[in-house]
Design a protein around this motif. Structure first.
Motif, PDB file in Angstrom:
ATOM      1  N   ARG A   4     -21.811  63.193  -1.326  1.00  0.00           N
ATOM      2  CA  ARG A   4     -22.196  64.191  -2.320  1.00  0.00           C
ATOM      3  C   ARG A   4     -23.456  63.685  -2.995  1.00  0.00           C
ATOM      4  NH1 ARG A   4     -20.622  68.542  -5.323  1.00  0.00           N
ATOM      5  NH2 ARG A   4     -21.272  68.597  -7.512  1.00  0.00           N
ATOM      6  N   ILE A   5     -24.505  64.497  -2.955  1.00  0.00           N
ATOM      7  CA  ILE A   5     -25.799  64.138  -3.517  1.00  0.00           C
ATOM      8  C   ILE A   5     -26.191  65.219  -4.513  1.00  0.00           C
ATOM      9  CG2 ILE A   5     -28.216  63.619  -3.010  1.00  0.00           C
ATOM     10  CD1 ILE A   5     -27.266  63.005  -0.115  1.00  0.00           C
ATOM     11  N   ALA A   6     -26.506  64.816  -5.739  1.00  0.00           N
ATOM     12  CA  ALA A   6     -26.856  65.775  -6.784  1.00  0.00           C
ATOM     13  C   ALA A   6     -28.182  65.386  -7.402  1.00  0.00           C
ATOM     14  CB  ALA A   6     -25.773  65.815  -7.859  1.00  0.00           C
ATOM     15  N   GLN A   7     -29.023  66.398  -7.650  1.00  0.00           N
ATOM     16  CA  GLN A   7     -30.294  66.173  -8.340  1.00  0.00           C
ATOM     17  C   GLN A   7     -30.639  67.432  -9.112  1.00  0.00           C
ATOM     18  OE1 GLN A   7     -33.572  64.988  -5.876  1.00  0.00           O
ATOM     19  NE2 GLN A   7     -35.091  65.338  -7.466  1.00  0.00           N
ATOM     20  N   VAL A   8     -30.849  67.287 -10.408  1.00  0.00           N
ATOM     21  CA  VAL A   8     -31.166  68.434 -11.251  1.00  0.00           C
ATOM     22  C   VAL A   8     -32.283  68.050 -12.202  1.00  0.00           C
ATOM     23  CG1 VAL A   8     -28.840  69.399 -11.151  1.00  0.00           C
ATOM     24  CG2 VAL A   8     -29.419  67.769 -12.939  1.00  0.00           C
ATOM     25  N   GLY A   9     -32.940  69.060 -12.748  1.00  0.00           N
ATOM     26  CA  GLY A   9     -33.912  68.836 -13.798  1.00  0.00           C
ATOM     27  C   GLY A   9     -35.350  68.798 -13.357  1.00  0.00           C
ATOM     28  N   VAL A  10     -35.643  68.915 -12.055  1.00  0.00           N
ATOM     29  CA  VAL A  10     -37.025  68.860 -11.613  1.00  0.00           C
ATOM     30  C   VAL A  10     -37.748  70.132 -12.016  1.00  0.00           C
ATOM     31  CG1 VAL A  10     -36.576  67.299  -9.700  1.00  0.00           C
ATOM     32  CG2 VAL A  10     -36.343  69.751  -9.349  1.00  0.00           C
ATOM     33  N   ASP A  11     -39.072  70.021 -12.248  1.00  0.00           N
ATOM     34  CA  ASP A  11     -39.823  71.199 -12.683  1.00  0.00           C
ATOM     35  C   ASP A  11     -41.006  71.491 -11.769  1.00  0.00           C
ATOM     36  OD1 ASP A  11     -42.245  70.059 -15.134  1.00  0.00           O
ATOM     37  OD2 ASP A  11     -41.526  69.102 -13.315  1.00  0.00           O
ATOM     38  N   GLU A  12     -41.077  70.806 -10.596  1.00  0.00           N
ATOM     39  CA  GLU A  12     -42.174  71.122  -9.702  1.00  0.00           C
ATOM     40  C   GLU A  12     -41.997  72.521  -9.119  1.00  0.00           C
ATOM     41  OE1 GLU A  12     -40.498  68.324  -9.558  1.00  0.00           O
ATOM     42  OE2 GLU A  12     -41.935  66.717  -9.930  1.00  0.00           O
ATOM     43  N   GLU A  13     -43.097  73.076  -8.654  1.00  0.00           N
ATOM     44  CA  GLU A  13     -43.100  74.460  -8.174  1.00  0.00           C
ATOM     45  C   GLU A  13     -42.068  74.696  -7.087  1.00  0.00           C
ATOM     46  OE1 GLU A  13     -46.053  77.378  -5.582  1.00  0.00           O
ATOM     47  OE2 GLU A  13     -46.795  75.496  -6.421  1.00  0.00           O
ATOM     48  N   LEU A  14     -41.921  73.714  -6.177  1.00  0.00           N
ATOM     49  CA  LEU A  14     -41.096  73.926  -5.009  1.00  0.00           C
ATOM     50  C   LEU A  14     -39.607  73.991  -5.335  1.00  0.00           C
ATOM     51  CD1 LEU A  14     -41.502  74.285  -1.994  1.00  0.00           C
ATOM     52  CD2 LEU A  14     -41.162  71.833  -1.697  1.00  0.00           C
ATOM     53  N   ALA A  15     -39.193  73.331  -6.440  1.00  0.00           N
ATOM     54  CA  ALA A  15     -37.773  73.275  -6.739  1.00  0.00           C
ATOM     55  C   ALA A  15     -37.497  73.566  -8.208  1.00  0.00           C
ATOM     56  CB  ALA A  15     -37.212  71.904  -6.354  1.00  0.00           C
ATOM     57  N   ALA A  16     -38.376  74.328  -8.846  1.00  0.00           N
ATOM     58  CA  ALA A  16     -38.236  74.581 -10.281  1.00  0.00           C
ATOM     59  C   ALA A  16     -36.933  75.309 -10.569  1.00  0.00           C
ATOM     60  CB  ALA A  16     -39.418  75.395 -10.775  1.00  0.00           C
ATOM     61  N   GLY A  17     -36.153  74.748 -11.495  1.00  0.00           N
ATOM     62  CA  GLY A  17     -34.927  75.394 -11.925  1.00  0.00           C
ATOM     63  C   GLY A  17     -33.809  75.388 -10.909  1.00  0.00           C
ATOM     64  N   MET A  18     -33.949  74.662  -9.806  1.00  0.00           N
ATOM     65  CA  MET A  18     -32.931  74.667  -8.770  1.00  0.00           C
ATOM     66  C   MET A  18     -32.067  73.416  -8.864  1.00  0.00           C
ATOM     67  SD  MET A  18     -34.918  76.068  -5.399  1.00  0.00           S
ATOM     68  CE  MET A  18     -35.647  77.703  -5.364  1.00  0.00           C
ATOM     69  N   ASN A  19     -30.803  73.565  -8.566  1.00  0.00           N
ATOM     70  CA  ASN A  19     -29.885  72.451  -8.486  1.00  0.00           C
ATOM     71  C   ASN A  19     -29.817  72.010  -7.024  1.00  0.00           C
ATOM     72  OD1 ASN A  19     -27.623  70.762  -8.352  1.00  0.00           O
ATOM     73  ND2 ASN A  19     -26.650  71.809 -10.072  1.00  0.00           N
ATOM     74  N   LEU A  20     -30.238  70.780  -6.762  1.00  0.00           N
ATOM     75  CA  LEU A  20     -30.308  70.299  -5.390  1.00  0.00           C
ATOM     76  C   LEU A  20     -29.014  69.635  -4.933  1.00  0.00           C
ATOM     77  CD1 LEU A  20     -33.897  68.763  -5.358  1.00  0.00           C
ATOM     78  CD2 LEU A  20     -33.171  71.093  -4.875  1.00  0.00           C
ATOM     79  N   THR A  21     -27.893  69.941  -5.598  1.00  0.00           N
ATOM     80  CA  THR A  21     -26.619  69.344  -5.215  1.00  0.00           C
ATOM     81  C   THR A  21     -26.236  69.760  -3.793  1.00  0.00           C
ATOM     82  OG1 THR A  21     -25.872  69.357  -7.499  1.00  0.00           O
ATOM     83  CG2 THR A  21     -24.188  69.169  -5.810  1.00  0.00           C
ATOM     84  N   ARG A  22     -25.737  68.784  -3.031  1.00  0.00           N
ATOM     85  CA  ARG A  22     -25.312  69.067  -1.660  1.00  0.00           C
ATOM     86  C   ARG A  22     -24.089  68.229  -1.330  1.00  0.00           C
ATOM     87  NH1 ARG A  22     -29.597  65.861   2.076  1.00  0.00           N
ATOM     88  NH2 ARG A  22     -28.529  67.078   3.656  1.00  0.00           N
ATOM     89  N   ASN A  23     -23.256  68.772  -0.463  1.00  0.00           N
ATOM     90  CA  ASN A  23     -22.072  68.086   0.040  1.00  0.00           C
ATOM     91  C   ASN A  23     -22.173  68.012   1.556  1.00  0.00           C
ATOM     92  OD1 ASN A  23     -20.292  67.986  -2.541  1.00  0.00           O
ATOM     93  ND2 ASN A  23     -20.954  70.122  -2.423  1.00  0.00           N
ATOM     94  N   VAL A  24     -21.911  66.840   2.094  1.00  0.00           N
ATOM     95  CA  VAL A  24     -22.080  66.609   3.523  1.00  0.00           C
ATOM     96  C   VAL A  24     -20.833  65.923   4.059  1.00  0.00           C
ATOM     97  CG1 VAL A  24     -23.502  65.546   5.309  1.00  0.00           C
ATOM     98  CG2 VAL A  24     -24.560  66.326   3.184  1.00  0.00           C
ATOM     99  N   ALA A  25     -20.335  66.410   5.191  1.00  0.00           N
ATOM    100  CA  ALA A  25     -19.256  65.748   5.923  1.00  0.00           C
ATOM    101  C   ALA A  25     -19.682  65.654   7.379  1.00  0.00           C
ATOM    102  CB  ALA A  25     -17.950  66.524   5.786  1.00  0.00           C
ATOM    103  N   ALA A  26     -19.558  64.477   7.969  1.00  0.00           N
ATOM    104  CA  ALA A  26     -20.090  64.289   9.311  1.00  0.00           C
ATOM    105  C   ALA A  26     -19.152  63.417  10.156  1.00  0.00           C
ATOM    106  CB  ALA A  26     -21.471  63.637   9.257  1.00  0.00           C
ATOM    107  N   VAL A  27     -19.158  63.689  11.449  1.00  0.00           N
ATOM    108  CA  VAL A  27     -18.484  62.874  12.463  1.00  0.00           C
ATOM    109  C   VAL A  27     -19.537  62.486  13.486  1.00  0.00           C
ATOM    110  CG1 VAL A  27     -16.692  62.764  14.211  1.00  0.00           C
ATOM    111  CG2 VAL A  27     -16.291  64.059  12.114  1.00  0.00           C
ATOM    112  N   ARG A  28     -19.623  61.190  13.805  1.00  0.00           N
ATOM    113  CA  ARG A  28     -20.671  60.702  14.705  1.00  0.00           C
ATOM    114  C   ARG A  28     -20.070  59.873  15.823  1.00  0.00           C
ATOM    115  NH1 ARG A  28     -22.471  59.203   9.397  1.00  0.00           N
ATOM    116  NH2 ARG A  28     -23.927  60.774   8.595  1.00  0.00           N
ATOM    117  N   LEU A  29     -20.684  59.986  17.000  1.00  0.00           N
ATOM    118  CA  LEU A  29     -20.334  59.189  18.158  1.00  0.00           C
ATOM    119  C   LEU A  29     -21.578  58.473  18.635  1.00  0.00           C
ATOM    120  CD1 LEU A  29     -18.277  58.409  20.423  1.00  0.00           C
ATOM    121  CD2 LEU A  29     -19.122  60.410  21.688  1.00  0.00           C
TER     122      LEU A  29
END
Length: 384
Positions: free
Chosen positions: A354-379
């Protein structure tokens, strides 16, 4: 008589060297294929009108070449990531490569060189998650050169240079770079305690915007046990920019490392200047990270990771107030995984993050919550 093709390749790689070097040099080619099935709800992956999380399949062939002799250790690799996003149907091909070498020039002098380069669209492929805030390709590189020598039984000196650069490959995007030469001296006062002194220069470049910083730091390294070492660094940093802004900020770094048989631990925390994010120039940063590894036997191991960060515009905008406003980004990451080695050639991994990032104000991600959840299986399958 049957001749191993790997031995032939090793001999061909050292043609032109002396017979003595040929006898003592070991060259080992590497080949591996990794298959990954992942669920990821990162909004940056949701193009073509897809919302919510989606499944992704990742295929990664990886080739490498290692070389060793009594004074040299060299490792290199190239990997290609073929990623299919099933929700949007988008197929991308990413590239990664790296090299590291350590050479003992004499009993007193050693040189270390390392470097890596990424050209990726998958944010999970980058060593710094905050660099990628879209699925635009990102070109990212880092390198380090370090030479260390022993002046006496108690005194060691070292000097080096590190580089970091990034560019988001979209129209109108500027490249960001950080150049960092440094020098340090260590004095062993006892069998367990060493004291150090370091000078560091940082040159930050983002487009046409240039900023710089000078820092002088004291350091302490204490061996708590044969397997555990504590290191502390700290001192003032003088920051200045072309627009006249500047000032003094503190740098602090605390590190605890424990490596003992089946259990490894790493803990780091501090406050410093960083750059090369691809979106702005120098940033102040608070950071903390914890890594745990537990090896139950030769086949089964588990790990856990946790990290936290805050950053904002240098030299200290919002640094010393908890509510720094929209210009202060903050976030955390949590992860855990299990690895099972079926044999020396095949292993399996499961991981959740689980990766969370909030509060950025650059144009590309202004006002967006970059929280993400990842589950993976690898061989992972190695050819040799």
């Amino acid at each position: 008589m049957r001749v191993s093709w790997k031995r032939w390749l090793a001999a061909a790689a050292v043609v032109g060297t002396s017979p003595a070097a040929l006898a003592s040099t070991v060259v080992e080619p590497r080949a591996q294929v990794s298959l990954e099935e992942r669920y990821d709800d990162d909004f940056r992956l949701n193009d073509a009108g897809v919302t919510g999380g989606q499944l992704m399949t990742k295929v990664t062939p990886r080739l490498g070449l290692d070389m060793k002799d009594p004074t040299l250790k060299l490792e290199s690799y190239y990997a290609a990531d073929l990623l299919m996003r099933h929700g949007s149907g988008r197929l991308t091909l990413d590239h990664r490569g790296g090299l590291s070498a350590r050479k003992q020039l004499s009993r007193r002098l050693r040189v270390e060189v390392s470097g890596s380069i990424y050209r990726v669209t998958d944010p999970a492929s980058l060593p710094r998650d905050s660099v990628a805030r879209s699925t635009d390709p990102v070109l990212y590189g880092q390198s380090r050169v370090y030479a260390s020598g022993r002046l006496s039984r108690q005194v060691d000196v070292g000097a080096g240079y590190s580089f970091e650069g990034v560019q988001v490959q979209r129209a109108g995007s500027d490249a960001g770079f950080v150049h960092t030469p440094f020098a340090e001296l260590w004095l062993r006062t006892t069998r367990r305690l060493s004291l150090g002194l370091e000078y560091r220069y940082q040159g930050f470049l983002f487009g046409d915007n240039f900023q710089q910083a000078h820092g002088v730091f004291g350091a302490l390294r204490f061996r708590l046990s044969r397997q555990t070492t504590f290191t502390a660094r700290g001192g003032p940093v003088s920051f200045s920019a072309e627009d006249g802004t500047g000032g003094l900020i503190p740098r602090v770094k605390l590190e605890l490392l424990h490596e003992a048989g089946p259990f490894d631990l790493g803990l780091v925390a501090g406050h410093d200047l960083v750059g090369a994010s691809g979106f702005t120039n120098a940033l102040w940063a608070d950071y903390a990270g914890l890594v745990l590894n537990r090896h139950f036997n030769d086949r089964v191991s588990v790990y856990g990771v946790a990290s936290f960060f805050r950053n904002g515009r240098a030299p200290g905008e919002g640094a010393f107030t908890w509510d720094g406003g929209a210009r202060v980004a903050q976030g955390y990451a949590l992860g855990a995984g299990l690895e099972f080695k079926i044999n020396r050639y095949v292993s399996m991994q499961t991981a959740v993050d689980r990766i969370a990032q909030v509060g950025v104000d650059e144009e590309l991600a202004a006002g967006m919550n970059l929280t993400r959840n990842v589950a993976a299986v690898r061989l992972h399958m190695k050819a040799w």
